[in-house]
Design an enzyme around this catalytic site. Structure first.
Site, PDB file in Angstrom:
ATOM      1  N   HIS A 107      16.009 -23.120 -43.288  1.00  0.00           N
ATOM      2  CA  HIS A 107      16.338 -24.003 -44.414  1.00  0.00           C
ATOM      3  C   HIS A 107      15.075 -24.748 -44.863  1.00  0.00           C
ATOM      4  O   HIS A 107      14.331 -25.263 -44.029  1.00  0.00           O
ATOM      5  CB  HIS A 107      17.417 -25.005 -43.966  1.00  0.00           C
ATOM      6  CG  HIS A 107      17.845 -25.911 -45.074  1.00  0.00           C
ATOM      7  ND1 HIS A 107      18.701 -25.494 -46.074  1.00  0.00           N
ATOM      8  CD2 HIS A 107      17.517 -27.190 -45.372  1.00  0.00           C
ATOM      9  CE1 HIS A 107      18.877 -26.488 -46.928  1.00  0.00           C
ATOM     10  NE2 HIS A 107      18.173 -27.532 -46.531  1.00  0.00           N
ATOM     11  N   GLU A 172       7.349 -21.477 -43.249  1.00  0.00           N
ATOM     12  CA  GLU A 172       8.552 -20.744 -42.830  1.00  0.00           C
ATOM     13  C   GLU A 172       8.203 -19.407 -42.195  1.00  0.00           C
ATOM     14  O   GLU A 172       8.808 -19.006 -41.194  1.00  0.00           O
ATOM     15  CB  GLU A 172       9.453 -20.473 -44.050  1.00  0.00           C
ATOM     16  CG  GLU A 172      10.178 -21.686 -44.560  1.00  0.00           C
ATOM     17  CD  GLU A 172      11.195 -21.349 -45.651  1.00  0.00           C
ATOM     18  OE1 GLU A 172      12.030 -22.201 -45.927  1.00  0.00           O
ATOM     19  OE2 GLU A 172      11.150 -20.248 -46.229  1.00  0.00           O
TER      20      GLU A 172
HETATM   21  C1  GRF Z   1      13.630 -19.750 -48.036  1.00  0.00           C
HETATM   22  O1  GRF Z   1      12.857 -20.782 -48.585  1.00  0.00           O
HETATM   23  C2  GRF Z   1      14.640 -20.297 -47.062  1.00  0.00           C
HETATM   24  O2  GRF Z   1      14.306 -21.518 -46.522  1.00  0.00           O
HETATM   25  C3  GRF Z   1      15.872 -20.455 -47.915  1.00  0.00           C
HETATM   26  O3  GRF Z   1      15.812 -19.431 -48.858  1.00  0.00           O
HETATM   27  C4  GRF Z   1      14.471 -19.045 -49.080  1.00  0.00           C
HETATM   28  C5  GRF Z   1      14.416 -17.562 -48.965  1.00  0.00           C
HETATM   29  O4  GRF Z   1      13.210 -17.013 -49.364  1.00  0.00           O
HETATM   30  N1  GRF Z   1      17.046 -20.432 -47.080  1.00  0.00           N
HETATM   31  P1  GRF Z   1      12.872 -15.488 -49.096  1.00  0.00           P
HETATM   32  O5  GRF Z   1      13.997 -14.649 -49.696  1.00  0.00           O
HETATM   33  O6  GRF Z   1      12.740 -15.285 -47.635  1.00  0.00           O
HETATM   34  O7  GRF Z   1      11.591 -15.277 -49.824  1.00  0.00           O
END
Ligand code: GRF
Length: 185
Positions: A107, A172
């Protein structure tokens, strides 16, 4: 090393999926990704499934049976971990209960702050100095399961939703893999 089977659920661009595929190809990484599920036919992330020859399924959520059949399929494939990576639908209670402590989500905020959508917009509106991302177990309440890992991102005065998204997503991409290593340590 014996790797556990994992499935990644996506809806969109799949940049986290890409990072997970990359990590999973490393010898010491605890999972291999052997299934990808998307609720969107045109999800960019599905290109990765094709590129890396990972089996995938596109869900037709208008059919009530689909999650039932997905959970049967995941059990058959002996899936030990389900990673939600930008999956935009809410999983039903029955599904979550069938895979207790096996579903994790990423998240884009420092939970418990800013659950739900539009995190970057709300963070900027509130003039926060700090944000980040959180990896957590999925339970029956939105963005509320036990936290596995958080990574911080400092907000500059000239940050926009776009620049913040870029900075948070860069965190992330490392944090998701790190949290999976922690889970199986
Ligand atoms: C990410 O920023 C995650 O935190 C949220 O959705 C986004 C997905 O990005 N849950 P991706 O599809 O992995 O580029």
């Amino acid at each position: 090393m014996v790797k556990r089977n994992a499935c990644v659920f996506i809806s969109g661009s799949g940049t986290n999926l890409k990072a997970l595929i990359k990590s999973s190809r490393e010898y010491n990484f605890p999972i291999k990704i052997n299934y990808i599920i998307s609720d969107t036919k045109g999800a960019k992330g599905l290109k990765l499934a094709k590129l890396y020859k990972i089996p995938f399924r596109i869900l037709n959520l208008s059919k009530l049976i689909s999650l039932e059949s997905v959970s049967r399929e995941l059990h058959k494939k002996n899936i030990s971990l389900i990673c939600l990576a930008g999956y935009m639908k809410i999983l039903n209670k029955q599904f979550i209960n069938k895979f207790k402590k096996k579903i994790i989500n990423i998240h884009p905020s420092l939970l418990p702050k800013y659950k739900g959508l539009n995190t970057f917009k709300r963070v900027l509106k509130n003039k926060e100095k700090l944000t980040g991302c959180t990896i957590h177990y999925v339970n029956n309440k939105l963005d509320s399961g036990k936290i596995i890992l958080k990574k911080r991102v400092f907000i500059e005065s000239n940050d926009t939703e776009e620049t913040l998204k870029t900075k948070v997503q860069a965190k992330e991409h490392c944090a998701y893999s790190e949290s999976i290593i922690n889970i199986f340590r």
